[in-house]
Design a protein around this motif. Structure first.
Motif, PDB file in Angstrom:
ATOM      1  N   ILE A   8     -34.998  20.347  -1.029  1.00  0.00           N
ATOM      2  CA  ILE A   8     -34.352  19.328  -1.857  1.00  0.00           C
ATOM      3  C   ILE A   8     -35.086  17.988  -1.802  1.00  0.00           C
ATOM      4  O   ILE A   8     -34.808  17.104  -2.600  1.00  0.00           O
ATOM      5  N   ALA A   9     -36.024  17.854  -0.862  1.00  0.00           N
ATOM      6  CA  ALA A   9     -36.886  16.669  -0.814  1.00  0.00           C
ATOM      7  C   ALA A   9     -38.125  17.025  -0.022  1.00  0.00           C
ATOM      8  O   ALA A   9     -38.074  17.865   0.886  1.00  0.00           O
ATOM      9  N   ARG A  10     -39.247  16.386  -0.378  1.00  0.00           N
ATOM     10  CA  ARG A  10     -40.494  16.654   0.332  1.00  0.00           C
ATOM     11  C   ARG A  10     -41.355  15.397   0.341  1.00  0.00           C
ATOM     12  O   ARG A  10     -41.179  14.496  -0.476  1.00  0.00           O
ATOM     13  N   HIS A  11     -42.293  15.368   1.266  1.00  0.00           N
ATOM     14  CA  HIS A  11     -43.136  14.186   1.418  1.00  0.00           C
ATOM     15  C   HIS A  11     -44.390  14.604   2.177  1.00  0.00           C
ATOM     16  O   HIS A  11     -44.359  15.556   2.960  1.00  0.00           O
ATOM     17  N   LYS A  12     -45.486  13.903   1.939  1.00  0.00           N
ATOM     18  CA  LYS A  12     -46.699  14.071   2.731  1.00  0.00           C
ATOM     19  C   LYS A  12     -47.186  12.698   3.156  1.00  0.00           C
ATOM     20  O   LYS A  12     -47.099  11.740   2.385  1.00  0.00           O
ATOM     21  N   GLY A  13     -47.693  12.608   4.393  1.00  0.00           N
ATOM     22  CA  GLY A  13     -48.140  11.303   4.866  1.00  0.00           C
ATOM     23  C   GLY A  13     -49.047  11.412   6.073  1.00  0.00           C
ATOM     24  O   GLY A  13     -49.137  12.453   6.718  1.00  0.00           O
ATOM     25  N   ILE A  69     -36.907  18.413   3.467  1.00  0.00           N
ATOM     26  CA  ILE A  69     -35.463  18.514   3.638  1.00  0.00           C
ATOM     27  C   ILE A  69     -35.048  19.755   2.856  1.00  0.00           C
ATOM     28  O   ILE A  69     -35.405  19.913   1.691  1.00  0.00           O
ATOM     29  N   ALA A  70     -34.304  20.636   3.517  1.00  0.00           N
ATOM     30  CA  ALA A  70     -33.892  21.876   2.856  1.00  0.00           C
ATOM     31  C   ALA A  70     -32.444  22.198   3.201  1.00  0.00           C
ATOM     32  O   ALA A  70     -31.947  21.822   4.266  1.00  0.00           O
ATOM     33  N   ASP A  71     -31.782  22.883   2.280  1.00  0.00           N
ATOM     34  CA  ASP A  71     -30.437  23.379   2.561  1.00  0.00           C
ATOM     35  C   ASP A  71     -30.438  24.899   2.414  1.00  0.00           C
ATOM     36  O   ASP A  71     -31.442  25.500   2.071  1.00  0.00           O
ATOM     37  N   ARG A  72     -29.296  25.505   2.703  1.00  0.00           N
ATOM     38  CA  ARG A  72     -29.233  26.968   2.726  1.00  0.00           C
ATOM     39  C   ARG A  72     -28.282  27.509   1.671  1.00  0.00           C
ATOM     40  O   ARG A  72     -27.577  28.490   1.884  1.00  0.00           O
TER      41      ARG A  72
END
Length: 233
Positions: free
Chosen positions: A171-176, A217-220
């Motif tokens: 539901i959300a992702r990021h790289k840094g 961020i993940a949900d099930r």
């Protein structure tokens, strides 16, 4: 820090959280700000002992010896699972993610981070910490240099596929984290500023695989379509 912001953004107050592989335990105070109970789990007792001593008088902190690839933790038990910089140390990350999905409540949230396989830092480390060059690396840094212990460093494609296979929806992702070989070591503050300016220009482009860390961020919500790791083959 992205992890801390993600916990605050997606977590609901109260309930129960667990951190898998807590390291030095830097996220425990943040989890305690939000959750009524905080579990801390690792497969090695030696990593849990300092945290257990530090929080010995805190009834809200629970220390658990558990291998997440063959976890004995109960089903649908946690509102949040935090797993940061852990799966790269686990040969069978697929099993780990299946168990993480299993122990999450239906509305639960996973916060996950792991290095990227082809980041500049990982590639540099493979060369600098190789048996042929580690002596030179120690000479340059003038201090003990240990291997990173990364045995399962994955691309974003692989991580996302494993999350999906575990029934987890991103539901959300990021790289840094931009590391520039040589610049970081020898250009000091200027090098840090240069990396900080370049990082947002690289993020979300075809070059963002060189950034060190991927965050999810993940949900099930789709876990009902997937088989539990406790079920027979």
């Amino acid at each position: 820090m992205w992890i801390t912001d993600a916990i605050r953004r997606f977590a609901q107050r109260g309930g129960r959280a667990i951190e898998i592989g807590p390291g030095s335990g830097i996220y425990i105070p943040r989890l305690k700000e939000i959750f009524s109970e905080v579990y801390v789990a690792d497969c090695e007792r030696i990593y849990l002992e300092p945290i257990e001593k530090r929080h010995a008088n805190d009834a809200a902190i629970h220390i658990v010896l558990d291998d997440i690839t063959a976890s004995g933790l109960p089903d649908k038990h946690f509102d949040l699972v935090l797993c940061t910089e852990v799966v790269e140390h686990i040969p069978d990350s697929r099993a780990a993610l299946l168990h993480i999905a299993r122990i999450l409540k239906p509305e639960g949230i996973l916060v996950l981070s792991t290095p990227q396989r082809y980041s500049f830092l990982e590639l540099t480390a493979r060369v600098a910490l190789s048996k042929w060059l580690i002596w030179f690396t120690r000479l340059v840094y003038r201090e003990p240099v240990m291997e990173m212990g990364h045995i399962n460093v994955m691309t974003a494609t692989t991580v996302q596929a494993q999350l999906a296979a575990a029934g987890l929806r991103i539901i959300a992702r990021h790289k840094g984290g931009l590391y520039l070989p040589g610049v970081a070591e020898f250009l000091g503050t200027f090098g840090q500023r240069l990396a900080a300016r370049l990082e947002p220009l690289i993020r979300n482009t075809w070059l963002d695989g060189i950034l060190w860390t991927q965050y999810y961020i993940a949900d099930r919500l789709r876990i009902q379509n997937c088989r539990s790791p406790r079920e027979g083959s």
